[in-house]
Write a protein that holds these residues in place. Structure first.
Motif, PDB file in Angstrom:
ATOM      1  N   GLY A 168       0.692  -1.294  -0.093  1.00  0.00           N
ATOM      2  CA  GLY A 168      -0.118   0.089   0.186  1.00  0.00           C
ATOM      3  C   GLY A 168       0.837   1.288   0.116  1.00  0.00           C
ATOM      4  N   ASP A 169       0.103   2.345  -0.295  1.00  0.00           N
ATOM      5  CA  ASP A 169       0.835   3.815  -0.472  1.00  0.00           C
ATOM      6  C   ASP A 169       1.496   4.318   0.955  1.00  0.00           C
ATOM      7  OD1 ASP A 169       0.528   3.410  -3.234  1.00  0.00           O
ATOM      8  OD2 ASP A 169      -1.129   4.754  -3.362  1.00  0.00           O
ATOM      9  N   GLY A 170       0.694   3.782   1.965  1.00  0.00           N
ATOM     10  CA  GLY A 170       0.783   4.425   3.399  1.00  0.00           C
ATOM     11  C   GLY A 170       2.455   4.038   3.828  1.00  0.00           C
ATOM     12  N   PRO A 171       2.839   2.810   4.145  1.00  0.00           N
ATOM     13  CA  PRO A 171       2.127   1.792   3.560  1.00  0.00           C
ATOM     14  C   PRO A 171       1.083   1.203   4.540  1.00  0.00           C
ATOM     15  CG  PRO A 171       4.148   1.354   4.607  1.00  0.00           C
ATOM     16  CD  PRO A 171       4.037   2.783   4.418  1.00  0.00           C
ATOM     17  N   GLU A 172       0.239   0.355   4.426  1.00  0.00           N
ATOM     18  CA  GLU A 172      -0.817  -0.093   5.158  1.00  0.00           C
ATOM     19  C   GLU A 172      -0.621  -1.260   5.890  1.00  0.00           C
ATOM     20  OE1 GLU A 172      -3.226   2.077   5.448  1.00  0.00           O
ATOM     21  OE2 GLU A 172      -2.408   3.457   3.919  1.00  0.00           O
ATOM     22  N   LEU A 173       0.105  -2.260   5.301  1.00  0.00           N
ATOM     23  CA  LEU A 173       0.260  -3.535   5.745  1.00  0.00           C
ATOM     24  C   LEU A 173       1.991  -4.194   5.560  1.00  0.00           C
ATOM     25  CD1 LEU A 173      -2.659  -5.489   4.014  1.00  0.00           C
ATOM     26  CD2 LEU A 173      -2.703  -4.726   6.349  1.00  0.00           C
ATOM     27  N   LEU A 174       2.240  -4.888   6.537  1.00  0.00           N
ATOM     28  CA  LEU A 174       3.692  -5.385   6.611  1.00  0.00           C
ATOM     29  C   LEU A 174       3.438  -7.013   6.798  1.00  0.00           C
ATOM     30  CD1 LEU A 174       6.411  -4.170   9.126  1.00  0.00           C
ATOM     31  CD2 LEU A 174       5.856  -6.749   8.898  1.00  0.00           C
ATOM     32  N   TYR A 175       4.044  -7.568   5.760  1.00  0.00           N
ATOM     33  CA  TYR A 175       4.053  -8.990   5.704  1.00  0.00           C
ATOM     34  C   TYR A 175       5.545  -9.580   6.108  1.00  0.00           C
ATOM     35  CZ  TYR A 175      -0.550  -9.517   3.397  1.00  0.00           C
ATOM     36  OH  TYR A 175      -1.795  -9.731   3.441  1.00  0.00           O
ATOM     37  N   PRO A 176       6.021 -10.121   7.011  1.00  0.00           N
ATOM     38  CA  PRO A 176       7.341 -10.713   7.219  1.00  0.00           C
ATOM     39  C   PRO A 176       7.247 -12.282   6.115  1.00  0.00           C
ATOM     40  CG  PRO A 176       5.726 -11.516   8.932  1.00  0.00           C
ATOM     41  CD  PRO A 176       4.999 -10.476   8.165  1.00  0.00           C
ATOM     42  N   ILE A 177       8.314 -12.023   5.311  1.00  0.00           N
ATOM     43  CA  ILE A 177       8.381 -13.150   4.256  1.00  0.00           C
ATOM     44  C   ILE A 177       9.340 -14.143   4.529  1.00  0.00           C
ATOM     45  CG2 ILE A 177       8.776 -13.390   1.772  1.00  0.00           C
ATOM     46  CD1 ILE A 177       6.056 -11.764   2.435  1.00  0.00           C
ATOM     47  N   GLU A 178       9.013 -15.457   4.094  1.00  0.00           N
ATOM     48  CA  GLU A 178      10.086 -16.444   4.131  1.00  0.00           C
ATOM     49  C   GLU A 178      10.246 -16.974   2.668  1.00  0.00           C
ATOM     50  OE1 GLU A 178      13.033 -18.676   5.303  1.00  0.00           O
ATOM     51  OE2 GLU A 178      11.921 -17.678   6.515  1.00  0.00           O
ATOM     52  N   PRO A 179      11.371 -16.568   1.886  1.00  0.00           N
ATOM     53  CA  PRO A 179      11.424 -16.937   0.504  1.00  0.00           C
ATOM     54  C   PRO A 179      12.011 -18.296   0.468  1.00  0.00           C
ATOM     55  CG  PRO A 179      13.122 -15.574   0.941  1.00  0.00           C
ATOM     56  CD  PRO A 179      12.186 -15.807   2.502  1.00  0.00           C
ATOM     57  N   SER A 180      11.738 -18.981  -0.695  1.00  0.00           N
ATOM     58  CA  SER A 180      12.418 -20.277  -0.875  1.00  0.00           C
ATOM     59  C   SER A 180      12.458 -20.768  -2.205  1.00  0.00           C
ATOM     60  CB  SER A 180      11.758 -21.623  -0.035  1.00  0.00           C
ATOM     61  OG  SER A 180      10.307 -21.540  -0.480  1.00  0.00           O
ATOM     62  N   VAL A 181      13.204 -21.736  -2.887  1.00  0.00           N
ATOM     63  CA  VAL A 181      13.108 -22.075  -4.202  1.00  0.00           C
ATOM     64  C   VAL A 181      12.463 -23.513  -4.307  1.00  0.00           C
ATOM     65  CG1 VAL A 181      14.478 -22.621  -6.224  1.00  0.00           C
ATOM     66  CG2 VAL A 181      14.987 -20.595  -4.500  1.00  0.00           C
ATOM     67  N   THR A 182      11.567 -23.616  -5.426  1.00  0.00           N
ATOM     68  CA  THR A 182      10.861 -24.891  -5.651  1.00  0.00           C
ATOM     69  C   THR A 182      11.763 -25.654  -6.339  1.00  0.00           C
ATOM     70  OG1 THR A 182       9.792 -24.508  -7.381  1.00  0.00           O
ATOM     71  CG2 THR A 182       8.658 -23.766  -5.424  1.00  0.00           C
ATOM     72  N   GLU A 183      11.384 -27.176  -6.525  1.00  0.00           N
ATOM     73  CA  GLU A 183      12.354 -28.054  -7.201  1.00  0.00           C
ATOM     74  C   GLU A 183      12.303 -27.729  -8.801  1.00  0.00           C
ATOM     75  OE1 GLU A 183      11.009 -32.021  -6.929  1.00  0.00           O
ATOM     76  OE2 GLU A 183      11.209 -32.202  -4.810  1.00  0.00           O
ATOM     77  N   ASP A 184      11.402 -26.944  -9.232  1.00  0.00           N
ATOM     78  CA  ASP A 184      11.460 -26.626 -10.749  1.00  0.00           C
ATOM     79  C   ASP A 184      12.239 -25.097 -10.920  1.00  0.00           C
ATOM     80  OD1 ASP A 184       9.486 -24.814  -9.752  1.00  0.00           O
ATOM     81  OD2 ASP A 184       8.069 -25.349 -11.508  1.00  0.00           O
ATOM     82  N   GLY A 185      12.877 -24.738  -9.753  1.00  0.00           N
ATOM     83  CA  GLY A 185      13.287 -23.422  -9.789  1.00  0.00           C
ATOM     84  C   GLY A 185      12.516 -22.165  -9.977  1.00  0.00           C
ATOM     85  N   SER A 186      11.194 -22.367  -9.342  1.00  0.00           N
ATOM     86  CA  SER A 186      10.353 -21.262  -9.146  1.00  0.00           C
ATOM     87  C   SER A 186      10.740 -20.584  -7.792  1.00  0.00           C
ATOM     88  CB  SER A 186       8.921 -21.775  -9.234  1.00  0.00           C
ATOM     89  OG  SER A 186       8.549 -22.080 -10.581  1.00  0.00           O
ATOM     90  N   LEU A 187      10.175 -19.352  -7.744  1.00  0.00           N
ATOM     91  CA  LEU A 187      10.379 -18.712  -6.541  1.00  0.00           C
ATOM     92  C   LEU A 187       9.145 -18.573  -5.656  1.00  0.00           C
ATOM     93  CD1 LEU A 187      12.048 -16.543  -4.655  1.00  0.00           C
ATOM     94  CD2 LEU A 187      10.735 -14.670  -6.005  1.00  0.00           C
ATOM     95  N   LEU A 188       9.042 -18.994  -4.215  1.00  0.00           N
ATOM     96  CA  LEU A 188       8.148 -19.252  -3.298  1.00  0.00           C
ATOM     97  C   LEU A 188       8.101 -18.214  -2.312  1.00  0.00           C
ATOM     98  CD1 LEU A 188       5.574 -20.894  -2.452  1.00  0.00           C
ATOM     99  CD2 LEU A 188       6.928 -22.466  -1.194  1.00  0.00           C
ATOM    100  N   LEU A 189       7.268 -17.629  -1.864  1.00  0.00           N
ATOM    101  CA  LEU A 189       7.235 -16.470  -0.987  1.00  0.00           C
ATOM    102  C   LEU A 189       6.086 -16.960  -0.057  1.00  0.00           C
ATOM    103  CD1 LEU A 189       7.819 -13.371  -2.813  1.00  0.00           C
ATOM    104  CD2 LEU A 189       9.532 -14.694  -1.922  1.00  0.00           C
TER     105      LEU A 189
END
Length: 224
Positions: free
Chosen positions: A120-141
């Motif tokens: 959001g432009d405020g910002p309005e919301l905060l998400y703590p993110i855990e990133p990882s990589v799937t078996e096919d090389g995609s990005l998962l958040l």
């Protein structure tokens, strides 16, 4: 500087599909932005979500504002360092509804204790993110519970928990990227989703040329 996703993923970054490494390999010193064009095949907002909240967060560019299908999509990724010295990746998304464009803006930050996504432009919301990589090389958040950034410092817990899951990867058959974002609540279930495809190109860009919308209205140092 090091791209925010390379910092967050460490050696796992090298397991991403090469086109995904290119997508997320820019930083504030690269002198480029990345522009995306595509189609969102499905956008869904649950009817159980209170209309005033949909209106509020839609007006503040913190979420899509209506259910639809086959919506033209554009987005831009812009890298910079904020006033706190944090490496940032701003993502400005535009959904081309038949009733007019609507926006979803966020800023991903390489924070002091991890990966943080402000919406959001405020910002309005905060998400703590855990990133990882799937078996096919995609990005998962995958996010922890969202935090409100207006009013008292509280997080959404129990029946109010809101969590996000986003996956992006390379579609070899069609030679384009695919994305799938979902936000869920344990009581309501799926609150919203958007999924579709896009292509991307780099564009030379200095910090001075980055759109004003890439910077939130307020500098927020809160990361939890």
């Amino acid at each position: 500087m090091t791209p925010v996703y390379r910092v967050a993923l460490g050696s796992e970054f090298d397991r991403l599909h090469p086109n995904m490494q290119w997508r997320y390999g820019i930083d504030s010193t690269a002198g480029v932005a990345q522009l995306m064009t595509g189609l969102i095949e499905s956008i869904y907002i649950t009817p159980a979500f209170a209309p005033p909240l949909v209106w509020y967060y839609g007006k503040r560019n913190a979420m899509p504002s209506k259910t639809s299908r086959m919506v033209p999509f554009e987005a831009g990724n812009y890298c910079y360092r904020d006033e706190l010295g944090r490496e940032c990746l701003a993502v400005l998304r535009t959904f081309g509804y038949s009733t007019g464009d609507r926006h979803l803006n966020s800023v991903i930050v390489d924070g002091r204790d991890g990966f943080v996504d402000y919406f959001g432009d405020g910002p309005e919301l905060l998400y703590p993110i855990e990133p990882s990589v799937t078996e096919d090389g995609s990005l998962l958040l995958e996010s922890g519970p969202a935090r409100w950034l207006r009013g008292p410092k509280i997080s959404m817990r129990g029946p109010f928990v809101v969590q996000m899951k986003y996956i992006e990867g390379w579609d070899e058959k069609h030679q384009r990227f695919r994305c799938d974002a979902t936000v869920r609540n344990p009581v309501i279930g799926e609150i919203l989703h958007y999924r579709g495809w896009f292509t991307a190109v780099d564009k030379p860009m200095t910090t001075a040329e980055i759109p004003d919308e890439a910077w939130p209205f307020r500098l927020i140092d809160r990361e939890t």
